[in-house]
Write a protein that holds these residues in place. Structure first.
Motif, PDB file in Angstrom:
ATOM      1  N   GLY A 203      58.446 -37.977  69.477  1.00  0.00           N
ATOM      2  CA  GLY A 203      58.356 -39.444  69.569  1.00  0.00           C
ATOM      3  C   GLY A 203      56.919 -40.065  69.447  1.00  0.00           C
ATOM      4  N   THR A 204      56.026 -39.315  70.088  1.00  0.00           N
ATOM      5  CA  THR A 204      54.529 -39.504  69.898  1.00  0.00           C
ATOM      6  C   THR A 204      54.041 -39.502  68.509  1.00  0.00           C
ATOM      7  OG1 THR A 204      54.264 -38.696  72.108  1.00  0.00           O
ATOM      8  CG2 THR A 204      52.355 -38.946  70.585  1.00  0.00           C
ATOM      9  N   ALA A 205      54.480 -38.400  67.704  1.00  0.00           N
ATOM     10  CA  ALA A 205      53.964 -38.652  66.229  1.00  0.00           C
ATOM     11  C   ALA A 205      54.640 -39.638  65.671  1.00  0.00           C
ATOM     12  CB  ALA A 205      54.663 -37.118  65.762  1.00  0.00           C
ATOM     13  N   SER A 206      55.954 -40.000  65.666  1.00  0.00           N
ATOM     14  CA  SER A 206      56.779 -41.022  65.304  1.00  0.00           C
ATOM     15  C   SER A 206      55.965 -42.395  65.464  1.00  0.00           C
ATOM     16  CB  SER A 206      58.396 -40.955  65.291  1.00  0.00           C
ATOM     17  OG  SER A 206      58.908 -40.069  65.134  1.00  0.00           O
ATOM     18  N   GLY A 207      55.861 -42.559  66.798  1.00  0.00           N
ATOM     19  CA  GLY A 207      55.028 -43.876  67.116  1.00  0.00           C
ATOM     20  C   GLY A 207      53.457 -43.762  66.670  1.00  0.00           C
ATOM     21  N   MET A 208      53.005 -42.775  66.110  1.00  0.00           N
ATOM     22  CA  MET A 208      51.405 -42.901  65.755  1.00  0.00           C
ATOM     23  C   MET A 208      51.940 -43.318  64.217  1.00  0.00           C
ATOM     24  SD  MET A 208      49.727 -39.847  67.745  1.00  0.00           S
ATOM     25  CE  MET A 208      48.320 -40.134  67.064  1.00  0.00           C
ATOM     26  N   VAL A 215      57.515 -34.819  61.654  1.00  0.00           N
ATOM     27  CA  VAL A 215      58.560 -34.622  62.721  1.00  0.00           C
ATOM     28  C   VAL A 215      59.019 -33.295  62.249  1.00  0.00           C
ATOM     29  CG1 VAL A 215      60.981 -35.734  62.781  1.00  0.00           C
ATOM     30  CG2 VAL A 215      58.719 -37.146  62.934  1.00  0.00           C
ATOM     31  N   ALA A 216      59.221 -33.148  60.896  1.00  0.00           N
ATOM     32  CA  ALA A 216      59.735 -31.617  60.644  1.00  0.00           C
ATOM     33  C   ALA A 216      59.108 -30.390  61.040  1.00  0.00           C
ATOM     34  CB  ALA A 216      60.281 -31.774  59.101  1.00  0.00           C
ATOM     35  N   LEU A 217      57.660 -30.688  61.029  1.00  0.00           N
ATOM     36  CA  LEU A 217      56.956 -29.527  61.590  1.00  0.00           C
ATOM     37  C   LEU A 217      57.024 -29.453  62.908  1.00  0.00           C
ATOM     38  CD1 LEU A 217      54.311 -28.024  61.439  1.00  0.00           C
ATOM     39  CD2 LEU A 217      52.944 -30.292  61.590  1.00  0.00           C
ATOM     40  N   LEU A 218      56.946 -30.549  63.815  1.00  0.00           N
ATOM     41  CA  LEU A 218      57.070 -30.550  65.238  1.00  0.00           C
ATOM     42  C   LEU A 218      58.355 -29.831  65.834  1.00  0.00           C
ATOM     43  CD1 LEU A 218      55.364 -33.800  66.186  1.00  0.00           C
ATOM     44  CD2 LEU A 218      54.493 -31.515  66.584  1.00  0.00           C
ATOM     45  N   ILE A 219      59.667 -30.328  64.989  1.00  0.00           N
ATOM     46  CA  ILE A 219      60.943 -29.645  65.407  1.00  0.00           C
ATOM     47  C   ILE A 219      60.838 -28.212  65.224  1.00  0.00           C
ATOM     48  CG2 ILE A 219      63.128 -29.689  64.845  1.00  0.00           C
ATOM     49  CD1 ILE A 219      63.003 -32.833  64.506  1.00  0.00           C
ATOM     50  N   THR A 220      60.431 -27.677  63.856  1.00  0.00           N
ATOM     51  CA  THR A 220      60.593 -26.498  63.807  1.00  0.00           C
ATOM     52  C   THR A 220      59.587 -25.632  64.376  1.00  0.00           C
ATOM     53  OG1 THR A 220      60.865 -27.122  61.184  1.00  0.00           O
ATOM     54  CG2 THR A 220      60.314 -24.992  61.688  1.00  0.00           C
ATOM     55  N   ARG A 221      58.368 -25.763  64.598  1.00  0.00           N
ATOM     56  CA  ARG A 221      57.566 -25.194  65.329  1.00  0.00           C
ATOM     57  C   ARG A 221      57.875 -25.165  66.776  1.00  0.00           C
ATOM     58  NH1 ARG A 221      56.807 -21.192  63.267  1.00  0.00           N
ATOM     59  NH2 ARG A 221      55.013 -20.726  64.948  1.00  0.00           N
ATOM     60  N   ILE A 306      52.353 -26.689  71.123  1.00  0.00           N
ATOM     61  CA  ILE A 306      52.947 -28.110  71.390  1.00  0.00           C
ATOM     62  C   ILE A 306      52.845 -28.495  72.885  1.00  0.00           C
ATOM     63  CG2 ILE A 306      54.777 -29.659  70.667  1.00  0.00           C
ATOM     64  CD1 ILE A 306      55.300 -27.816  68.354  1.00  0.00           C
ATOM     65  N   THR A 307      53.428 -27.654  73.519  1.00  0.00           N
ATOM     66  CA  THR A 307      53.489 -28.061  75.173  1.00  0.00           C
ATOM     67  C   THR A 307      52.275 -28.207  75.743  1.00  0.00           C
ATOM     68  OG1 THR A 307      55.541 -26.595  75.142  1.00  0.00           O
ATOM     69  CG2 THR A 307      54.648 -27.106  77.264  1.00  0.00           C
ATOM     70  N   GLU A 308      51.159 -27.311  75.171  1.00  0.00           N
ATOM     71  CA  GLU A 308      49.872 -27.704  75.879  1.00  0.00           C
ATOM     72  C   GLU A 308      49.414 -29.131  75.642  1.00  0.00           C
ATOM     73  OE1 GLU A 308      47.283 -24.580  74.723  1.00  0.00           O
ATOM     74  OE2 GLU A 308      48.445 -22.807  75.519  1.00  0.00           O
ATOM     75  N   VAL A 309      49.574 -29.217  74.301  1.00  0.00           N
ATOM     76  CA  VAL A 309      48.919 -30.672  73.944  1.00  0.00           C
ATOM     77  C   VAL A 309      49.745 -31.904  74.643  1.00  0.00           C
ATOM     78  CG1 VAL A 309      48.791 -32.033  71.783  1.00  0.00           C
ATOM     79  CG2 VAL A 309      47.939 -29.886  71.862  1.00  0.00           C
ATOM     80  N   ILE A 310      51.063 -31.680  74.661  1.00  0.00           N
ATOM     81  CA  ILE A 310      51.763 -32.762  75.434  1.00  0.00           C
ATOM     82  C   ILE A 310      51.420 -32.752  76.938  1.00  0.00           C
ATOM     83  CG2 ILE A 310      54.232 -33.382  76.214  1.00  0.00           C
ATOM     84  CD1 ILE A 310      53.318 -34.530  73.454  1.00  0.00           C
ATOM     85  N   SER A 311      51.191 -31.722  77.543  1.00  0.00           N
ATOM     86  CA  SER A 311      50.842 -31.674  78.858  1.00  0.00           C
ATOM     87  C   SER A 311      49.509 -32.366  79.046  1.00  0.00           C
ATOM     88  CB  SER A 311      50.786 -30.258  79.430  1.00  0.00           C
ATOM     89  OG  SER A 311      50.538 -30.055  80.669  1.00  0.00           O
ATOM     90  N   ALA A 312      48.553 -32.032  78.255  1.00  0.00           N
ATOM     91  CA  ALA A 312      47.380 -32.352  78.127  1.00  0.00           C
ATOM     92  C   ALA A 312      47.221 -33.889  78.062  1.00  0.00           C
ATOM     93  CB  ALA A 312      46.262 -31.821  77.411  1.00  0.00           C
ATOM     94  N   LEU A 313      47.971 -34.776  77.180  1.00  0.00           N
ATOM     95  CA  LEU A 313      48.211 -36.003  76.787  1.00  0.00           C
ATOM     96  C   LEU A 313      48.896 -36.514  77.947  1.00  0.00           C
ATOM     97  CD1 LEU A 313      47.945 -37.967  74.354  1.00  0.00           C
ATOM     98  CD2 LEU A 313      50.130 -37.406  73.817  1.00  0.00           C
ATOM     99  N   ALA A 325      44.954 -33.819  66.261  1.00  0.00           N
ATOM    100  CA  ALA A 325      43.686 -32.808  65.344  1.00  0.00           C
ATOM    101  C   ALA A 325      43.849 -31.515  66.091  1.00  0.00           C
ATOM    102  CB  ALA A 325      42.358 -33.502  65.756  1.00  0.00           C
ATOM    103  N   GLU A 326      44.273 -31.270  67.434  1.00  0.00           N
ATOM    104  CA  GLU A 326      44.424 -30.173  67.911  1.00  0.00           C
ATOM    105  C   GLU A 326      45.446 -29.221  67.457  1.00  0.00           C
ATOM    106  OE1 GLU A 326      44.253 -28.345  72.643  1.00  0.00           O
ATOM    107  OE2 GLU A 326      43.254 -29.970  71.971  1.00  0.00           O
ATOM    108  N   LEU A 327      46.559 -29.841  67.384  1.00  0.00           N
ATOM    109  CA  LEU A 327      47.602 -29.050  66.709  1.00  0.00           C
ATOM    110  C   LEU A 327      47.175 -28.816  65.244  1.00  0.00           C
ATOM    111  CD1 LEU A 327      50.636 -30.970  67.867  1.00  0.00           C
ATOM    112  CD2 LEU A 327      50.019 -28.642  68.487  1.00  0.00           C
ATOM    113  N   MET A 328      46.754 -29.559  64.390  1.00  0.00           N
ATOM    114  CA  MET A 328      46.500 -29.350  62.932  1.00  0.00           C
ATOM    115  C   MET A 328      45.302 -28.588  62.607  1.00  0.00           C
ATOM    116  SD  MET A 328      49.116 -30.752  61.515  1.00  0.00           S
ATOM    117  CE  MET A 328      48.447 -30.411  59.747  1.00  0.00           C
TER     118      MET A 328
END
Length: 336
Positions: A203-208, A215-221, A306-313, A325-328
């Protein structure tokens, strides 16, 4: 001589609780919903509608409501719990004395208890003082609005006791809702809880405005993260490829009806956590559970970027741009 109708108690009268109550009434049970607000109970009993969530949907006459938990639990074959995971322990401690000795308790909750890292079924068994065989989990790609409209859906009923799983399967099998059974409670439950965090990221990626590739990247990973942790905790890998894993993940990450995705979209638009919570207007389990999920990952030495980044956000430790940037910018590696 006809068999007596099964009885079910559904706590509470929120969107998903109401949907499952309708499913069970349509499947042939007498269902009593426990509502916190007397006006909701009265509306269900007199107008056969839930004005707070589905004011346009007629409910079956075999579905009634009460504000008295003991009355709801009296003679119940199934107790279905659909309350916020973080309130489960305190509420169940109050209700537990009225739960019958043969009542099967079914969890609809998709969250991890923050203070303990326990799954909802574990909290239920501990607080209610029952064996794991009396606790089942229902989980899958189930958007309440679509189910209330009678659109087709399916889910997994998981319980260590196969007979108990089959009984609940029968109690919620209708022309529009198809339940499957499993004994993998860990996989079924973690699939539902962990996907919420990934849905926040999507959702965050879509909102950005990061696009469908992201979206496909995040679902798969995200599925890879979920599977790593769940199997480390004892789940069967195949469960995470099923309805309560991949199925739930896809629905939660792609539908505008999914509350965790919706919350993430608000974050991606630049709203604060508090503003996104107000805009979403419903319990968002991923927000409450993200830190607990990350704690489980550390205990089991599982990598969950992904969970680490969302928790930090969510904790305002990084910005939206830093999160992307951290994920990529993670070091390249083999896919498996």
């Amino acid at each position: 001589m006809s068999q007596p109708r099964a009885r079910a108690a559904v706590f509470s009268a929120g969107s998903w609780g109401t949907a499952v109550a309708k499913i069970m009434a349509d499947a042939g049970s007498d269902v009593m919903v426990h509502a916190r607000r007397s006006e909701i109970a009265e509306a269900i009993n007199t107008r056969h509608r839930n004005p707070a969530y589905f004011p346009d949907v007629d409910l079956p006459v075999s579905l009634t409501a009460t504000t008295d938990p003991a009355a709801a639990l009296d003679g119940a074959d199934h107790l279905v719990l659909s309350i916020p995971a973080q309130t489960l322990r305190a509420n169940l401690a109050v209700w537990a004395p009225d739960i019958g000795p043969d009542t099967v308790i079914v969890s609809l909750m998709k969250g991890i208890e923050r203070d303990t890292g326990l799954r909802a079924s574990q909290v239920i068994a501990e607080v209610a003082g029952v064996s794991a065989d009396r606790v089942a989990v229902l989980s899958g790609p189930n958007l309440a609005r679509e189910i209330m409209d009678g659109r087709p859906a399916a889910a997994t009923v998981a319980c260590p006791d196969e007979d108990a799983a089959r009984r609940f399967q029968t109690a919620c099998h209708t022309r529009y809702f198809r339940p499957y059974t499993s004994t993998d409670v860990i996989g079924c439950e973690l699939g539902g809880a962990l996907k919420n965090v990934i849905a926040l990221a999507v959702g965050t990626a879509s909102g950005m405005g990061l696009g469908d590739n992201a979206v496909a990247l995040l679902i798969t990973r995200g599925l890879a993260e979920i599977t790593r942790l769940a199997t480390a905790m004892g789940a069967h890998p195949a469960t995470l490829a099923g309805l309560s894993g991949l199925g739930d993940l896809v629905a939660s990450c792609t539908s505008p009806l999914a509350r965790n995705r919706t919350f993430g979209v608000h974050l991606g638009h630049g709203l604060s956590v508090e503003e996104a919570m107000a805009a979403t207007r419903q319990t968002t389990e991923g927000v409450k559970s993200a830190e607990a999920v990350l704690g489980l990952a550390r205990v089991h030495d599982v990598e969950m970027p992904i969970t680490e980044v969302i928790s930090a956000l969510l904790n305002d430790e990084i910005t939206l741009d830093e999160a992307a940037a951290e994920l990529m910018q993670r070091p390249p590696r083999p896919e498996r």
